[in-house]
Design a protein around this motif. Structure first.
Motif, PDB file in Angstrom:
ATOM      1  N   THR A  29       0.946  -1.164   0.073  1.00 57.55           N
ATOM      2  CA  THR A  29       0.094   0.073   0.170  1.00 57.55           C
ATOM      3  C   THR A  29       0.937   1.227   0.132  1.00 57.55           C
ATOM      4  N   LEU A  30       2.072   1.198   0.574  1.00 57.04           N
ATOM      5  CA  LEU A  30       3.028   2.255   0.445  1.00 57.04           C
ATOM      6  C   LEU A  30       4.660   1.692   0.127  1.00 57.04           C
ATOM      7  N   GLN A  31       5.087   2.652  -0.580  1.00 53.66           N
ATOM      8  CA  GLN A  31       6.564   2.083  -0.810  1.00 53.66           C
ATOM      9  C   GLN A  31       7.402   3.243  -1.102  1.00 53.66           C
ATOM     10  N   GLY A  32       8.971   3.201  -0.938  1.00 58.77           N
ATOM     11  CA  GLY A  32       9.778   4.116  -1.269  1.00 58.77           C
ATOM     12  C   GLY A  32      10.861   3.655  -1.234  1.00 58.77           C
ATOM     13  N   GLU A  33      11.892   4.677  -1.703  1.00 61.43           N
ATOM     14  CA  GLU A  33      13.422   4.246  -1.842  1.00 61.43           C
ATOM     15  C   GLU A  33      13.997   5.295  -1.166  1.00 61.43           C
ATOM     16  N   GLY A  34      15.326   5.072  -0.253  1.00 63.59           N
ATOM     17  CA  GLY A  34      16.130   5.760   0.168  1.00 63.59           C
ATOM     18  C   GLY A  34      17.753   5.650  -0.126  1.00 63.59           C
ATOM     19  N   THR A  44      15.008  -0.088  -0.466  1.00 62.15           N
ATOM     20  CA  THR A  44      13.779  -0.037  -0.834  1.00 62.15           C
ATOM     21  C   THR A  44      12.895  -0.601   0.046  1.00 62.15           C
ATOM     22  N   LEU A  45      11.656   0.252   0.568  1.00 63.23           N
ATOM     23  CA  LEU A  45      10.662  -0.360   1.467  1.00 63.23           C
ATOM     24  C   LEU A  45       9.199  -0.427   0.916  1.00 63.23           C
TER      25      LEU A  45
END
Ligand code: ZN
Length: 148
Positions: A29-34, A44-45
């Motif tokens: 439902t959510l994701q992102g990269e740092g 990446t989560l």
């Protein structure tokens, strides 16, 4: 050479060699990269938020042992927790390294029980260049859930 230092080093290496919750969720439902360009770390989560709680979370990434083991420890620590609990946990964790996003705001010190294996990362504060590695997954997660 304290034995605690050695124990901590072992915990960090354990998470690095056998990371927990590694991979990517098929229907996040959510994701992102740092990224931490200074060290070449990336995380990446992907996560599933249900009823304001993290129901499932995976991380995928590459980089140094500190960033990858911190990611592994973080996924364990935040699983099942609510957004506000996670925000507080993130603030407490960062304050261990002297980092406060808002200097005016009081931060609850990390309690060892909540911290779990994350306590093993405390020694990183002696190595300022590695602090960014340790907090990379937290900054990534806090950014993802910022508006939640
Ligand atoms: Zn690193």
């Amino acid at each position: 050479m304290g034995s605690l230092d050695e124990l901590y080093r072992e915990i960090i290496l354990d998470h690095f060699k056998s990371p927990h919750n590694m991979g990517r969720l098929p229907n996040p439902t959510l994701q992102g990269e740092g990224t931490n360009p200074l060290c070449g770390d990336s995380v990446t989560l992907t996560l599933r938020l249900e009823e304001n709680k993290i129901k499932d979370i995976r991380f995928d990434g590459h980089g140094c042992a500190i960033s990858q083991s911190s990611s592994s420890m973080m996924t364990d620590a935040v699983l099942g927790k609510s957004i506000s609990e996670i925000k507080n946990l993130g603030k407490s964790f960062k304050s261990v390294f002297g980092i406060k996003d808002n200097p005016e705001e009081p931060v609850k010190p990390m309690n060892v029980e909540e911290m779990g294996d994350l306590a093993a990362l405390e020694g990183v504060k002696k190595f300022p260049v590695r602090i960014k590695c340790a907090i990379l997954p937290w900054n990534t997660l806090l950014e993802i859930i910022k508006g939640k």
